[in-house]
Design a protein around this motif. Sequence first.
Motif, PDB file in Angstrom:
ATOM      1  N   ASP A 219       0.725  -1.195  -0.205  1.00 30.00           N
ATOM      2  CA  ASP A 219      -0.296   0.483   0.002  1.00 30.00           C
ATOM      3  C   ASP A 219       0.828   1.602  -0.098  1.00 30.00           C
ATOM      4  N   GLN A 220       1.715   0.951   0.746  1.00 29.07           N
ATOM      5  CA  GLN A 220       3.303   2.543   0.737  1.00 29.07           C
ATOM      6  C   GLN A 220       3.794   2.712  -0.215  1.00 29.07           C
ATOM      7  N   LEU A 221       3.666   1.396  -1.300  1.00 24.83           N
ATOM      8  CA  LEU A 221       4.768   1.595  -2.281  1.00 24.83           C
ATOM      9  C   LEU A 221       4.007   2.040  -3.445  1.00 24.83           C
ATOM     10  N   ILE A 222       2.720   1.112  -2.903  1.00 22.41           N
ATOM     11  CA  ILE A 222       1.566   1.668  -4.367  1.00 22.41           C
ATOM     12  C   ILE A 222       1.674   3.746  -4.276  1.00 22.41           C
ATOM     13  N   ARG A 223       1.432   3.502  -2.797  1.00 25.92           N
ATOM     14  CA  ARG A 223       0.883   5.633  -3.171  1.00 25.92           C
ATOM     15  C   ARG A 223       2.279   5.940  -3.194  1.00 25.92           C
ATOM     16  N   ASP A 224       3.709   5.868  -3.270  1.00 22.51           N
ATOM     17  CA  ASP A 224       4.607   6.442  -3.476  1.00 22.51           C
ATOM     18  C   ASP A 224       4.995   6.496  -4.524  1.00 22.51           C
ATOM     19  N   TYR A 225       4.756   5.425  -5.661  1.00 23.43           N
ATOM     20  CA  TYR A 225       4.368   5.191  -6.907  1.00 23.43           C
ATOM     21  C   TYR A 225       4.169   6.334  -7.706  1.00 23.43           C
ATOM     22  N   THR A 226       2.744   6.232  -7.004  1.00 22.99           N
ATOM     23  CA  THR A 226       1.796   7.199  -7.634  1.00 22.99           C
ATOM     24  C   THR A 226       2.307   8.230  -7.406  1.00 22.99           C
ATOM     25  N   ALA A 227       2.663   8.284  -6.515  1.00 26.54           N
ATOM     26  CA  ALA A 227       3.400  10.230  -6.211  1.00 26.54           C
ATOM     27  C   ALA A 227       4.161  10.793  -6.813  1.00 26.54           C
ATOM     28  N   ASN A 228       5.237   9.517  -7.161  1.00 26.38           N
ATOM     29  CA  ASN A 228       6.864   9.588  -8.216  1.00 26.38           C
ATOM     30  C   ASN A 228       5.528   9.725  -9.749  1.00 26.38           C
ATOM     31  N   ILE A 229       5.017   8.888  -9.817  1.00 22.40           N
ATOM     32  CA  ILE A 229       4.490   9.022 -11.191  1.00 22.40           C
ATOM     33  C   ILE A 229       3.710  10.389 -11.796  1.00 22.40           C
ATOM     34  N   SER A 230       3.250  10.826 -10.894  1.00 26.48           N
ATOM     35  CA  SER A 230       2.498  12.437 -10.636  1.00 26.48           C
ATOM     36  C   SER A 230       3.733  13.478 -11.100  1.00 26.48           C
ATOM     37  N   GLU A 231       4.689  13.705  -9.941  1.00 24.49           N
ATOM     38  CA  GLU A 231       5.607  14.402  -9.892  1.00 24.49           C
ATOM     39  C   GLU A 231       6.820  14.209 -11.599  1.00 24.49           C
TER      40      GLU A 231
END
Length: 237
Positions: free
Chosen positions: A33-45
């Motif tokens: 769940d944390q990986l998904i949140r981080d990865y989604t944020a990285n993609i947005s950035e």
Amino acid sequence: MTKQTILGRVTQLAKANINALLDQAEDPQKMLDQLIRDYTANISEAEQAVAATIGNLRLMEQDHREDVDAAKEWGDKALAASRKADELRAAGSVAEADKFDNLAKVALGRQLQSEKEAKTAEPTIASQTVVVDKLKSGLDQMKSKLTELKSKRDELVARAKSAQAQNQMMDSVKNINVLDPTSELGRFEDKVRREEAKAMGKQELAASSLDAQFEQLDSLGDSAEVEARLAALKTAS
């Protein structure tokens, strides 16, 4: 953020070894769940950075087109001024002809300047086009990894819940005092046999008592026979 930094970040994230991270996770669900949140944020950035890079490229392309168009326009003006100068010179208006020739020279100077600016921008536009293509490819890889990560997350969560349910069931089974039906039947059979033996004993006792009575009766009969025979003997004599 520089273009090289953006590209390096996207490439690094796109090559992230998700399986290796999962192998080290103590709690797969929380970690995923944390990986998904981080990865989604990285993609947005990354998307914002790539969008900015693409925007800069489009501005450069627009400026290049304007320079090319300006070079053509100034060339057309230079040609028109030169032709006008030739006409005036042929008509004997040398001063006016020189004036239009000077205008043609000015236009040619502007044309040359626009051509140089367009030519100078072309290598930068070409390199930026390559960068944008790589950034887009990197974003596609990141989004593919995110889809893979979400799928892996759902699979592992389901497996974890299944394993937890099985463990709880096995723990519950261990805590239950399971009776052996065979041993219970054996104990019940022993009880029945004891009751049967007790009944047999009573029957045997009852039979012994009856035999004794018949034996006593037989003994009385023998005594009566002896007395009768004795009386017969006395009568005969």
